[in-house]
Design a protein around this motif. Sequence first.
Motif, mmCIF file in Angstrom:
data_model
loop_
_atom_site.group_PDB
_atom_site.id
_atom_site.type_symbol
_atom_site.label_atom_id
_atom_site.label_comp_id
_atom_site.label_asym_id
_atom_site.label_seq_id
_atom_site.Cartn_x
_atom_site.Cartn_y
_atom_site.Cartn_z
ATOM 1 N N GLN A 26 -18.970 -7.513 24.022
ATOM 2 C CA GLN A 26 -17.904 -8.359 23.505
ATOM 3 C C GLN A 26 -16.705 -7.544 23.026
ATOM 4 O O GLN A 26 -15.679 -8.104 22.668
ATOM 5 N N LYS A 27 -16.862 -6.214 22.977
ATOM 6 C CA LYS A 27 -15.791 -5.306 22.537
ATOM 7 C C LYS A 27 -15.289 -5.664 21.130
ATOM 8 O O LYS A 27 -14.106 -5.734 20.873
ATOM 9 N N GLN A 28 -16.243 -5.912 20.244
ATOM 10 C CA GLN A 28 -15.907 -6.255 18.868
ATOM 11 C C GLN A 28 -15.454 -5.010 18.111
ATOM 12 O O GLN A 28 -15.915 -3.906 18.382
ATOM 13 N N LYS A 29 -14.582 -5.205 17.157
ATOM 14 C CA LYS A 29 -14.021 -4.078 16.399
ATOM 15 C C LYS A 29 -14.904 -3.662 15.227
ATOM 16 O O LYS A 29 -14.806 -2.538 14.743
ATOM 17 N N ILE A 30 -15.751 -4.557 14.734
ATOM 18 C CA ILE A 30 -16.620 -4.179 13.615
ATOM 19 C C ILE A 30 -17.960 -3.682 14.169
ATOM 20 O O ILE A 30 -18.421 -4.148 15.210
ATOM 21 N N PRO A 31 -18.570 -2.721 13.500
ATOM 22 C CA PRO A 31 -19.829 -2.165 14.003
ATOM 23 C C PRO A 31 -20.984 -3.167 13.904
ATOM 24 O O PRO A 31 -21.044 -3.975 12.970
ATOM 25 N N PHE A 32 -21.894 -3.097 14.860
ATOM 26 C CA PHE A 32 -23.052 -3.982 14.909
ATOM 27 C C PHE A 32 -23.869 -3.890 13.614
ATOM 28 O O PHE A 32 -24.366 -4.898 13.114
#
Length: 142
Positions: A26-32
């Motif tokens: 999803q190319k999210q900016k916050i870490p998993f």
Amino acid sequence: MKNVVIHKVITFVFTEAQLRGYWNEQKQKIPFESLTNEQLMTLAEDMLANSSHSQLEQHILDHGWRVKEETEGQVLAEDDSREHVHVEVIDTTKQGSPSTKLFIDRLSQIECANCGFSFYIRNVNADTTHLTCPSCSQPLKK
């Protein structure tokens, strides 16, 4: 390892590794690692909704790779707010009591005395005199 378990009529297991991979796609900016348990449950439900039938096969308990041990451990969070689905985050590295809930318990099982057809129905009272069997169309007996 935090796995998310979605109980419907079928139980789906989304492992932490699968959720991490989906999150990274999803190319999210916050870490998993910073996701809350509630966010993990939402992520798993999103993954469920956006998976093809062939992709879903890898998440079905006792089908393919998913085994019962992946659903056992300490329950960290759960969502039982909807009548057709129950979602849990389970830490499989910690001991916990097994889930004792039968998630299909919101439905009543009825068996036709005439033909033996068995089916489930939601929101039925003890009065079954107005119900007919979907298989043979005969009135159901109490």
